[in-house]
Design an enzyme around this catalytic site. Structure first.
Site, short mmCIF file in Angstrom:
data_model
loop_
_atom_site.label_atom_id
_atom_site.label_comp_id
_atom_site.label_asym_id
_atom_site.label_seq_id
_atom_site.Cartn_x
_atom_site.Cartn_y
_atom_site.Cartn_z
N ASP A 20 60.93 43.66 57.06
CA ASP A 20 61.81 44.43 55.32
C ASP A 20 61.58 44.92 54.61
OD1 ASP A 20 64.80 43.26 54.20
OD2 ASP A 20 63.35 43.16 52.65
N THR A 21 61.71 46.50 54.45
CA THR A 21 61.14 47.36 53.80
C THR A 21 61.42 47.69 52.10
OG1 THR A 21 60.34 48.44 55.43
CG2 THR A 21 60.89 50.32 53.64
#
Length: 205
Positions: free
Chosen positions: A81-82
């Site tokens: 997840d960014t």
């Protein structure tokens, strides 16, 4: 690719539909399958540290895919997840063009952090979650230029309303840290962990 850089020794499942994450693994010659599972995007809790939030999101998404998979006990699951962080503000994906313009206007001319958390779930159920940070400095652009970029459509589903790997690369003046991390997968750290765990090894021929 004619000569893979890495050889895959055990089953790997990418718990993400991201084209860029798939591309990173494919270019290295890693063999994997993709499994995804629909679900609500987690939201940060009050005063949650950005790194903790990114790690929680990555692990939650990966565990959801793992739990729904028939390969949960035989494969290594990788999810990520960014997030984009300006100061202590976590910037998600823009709700509309006006929201995108607000985000980009505040990022323009400033340095922000891109944090990608990666979660690995091994066949025995053990988990490993870690985060990598990269500092990104954006050049100061006029509102006209930012609106023109928004009209390209690229910012619509991007954290922080831009994509460094796409048209949005023109916005970025400097990065300090991992480029692949900004795109969405800290490849160096991931390879080290997969090799240590015996899932991949450098190719010898």
């Amino acid at each position: 690719m004619n000569t893979p850089v890495y050889t895959t020794l055990k089953p790997i499942i990418l718990a993400s539909g991201s084209p860029r994450r798939k591309q990173f693994l494919s270019e290295l010659g890693i063999t994997f399958t993709v499994e995804t599972h629909p679900g609500e995007e987690p939201l940060p809790t009050h005063d949650e540290n950005p790194v903790d939030f990114a790690c929680r999101c990555a692990l939650t998404k990966t565990m959801t895919v793992c739990a729904a998979s028939e390969h949960f006990s035989s494969a290594c699951f990788i999810g990520a997840d960014t997030i984009v962080v300006l100061g202590n503000e976590i910037m998600g994906k823009p709700a509309d063009d006006a929201h995108a313009l607000d985000m980009l206007s505040r990022l323009s001319g400033n340095t922000h952090k891109v944090i990608t958390a990666t979660a690995i779930i091994y066949p025995d159920g053990a988990t490993d979650t870690y985060a990598v940070e990269t500092a990104v400095t954006m050049k100061k652009y006029s509102e006209t230029a930012l609106k023109a970029y928004i009209r390209s459509g690229e910012p619509a589903d991007k954290a922080g309303a831009y994509a460094i790997q796409g048209v949005g690369s023109f916005l970025v003046e400097q990065i300090c840290g991992s480029w692949s991390n900004v795109v969405g997968l800290p490849v160096t750290e991931l390879l080290e962990k997969l090799e240590t765990a015996g899932f991949v090894t450098p190719s010898t021929s």
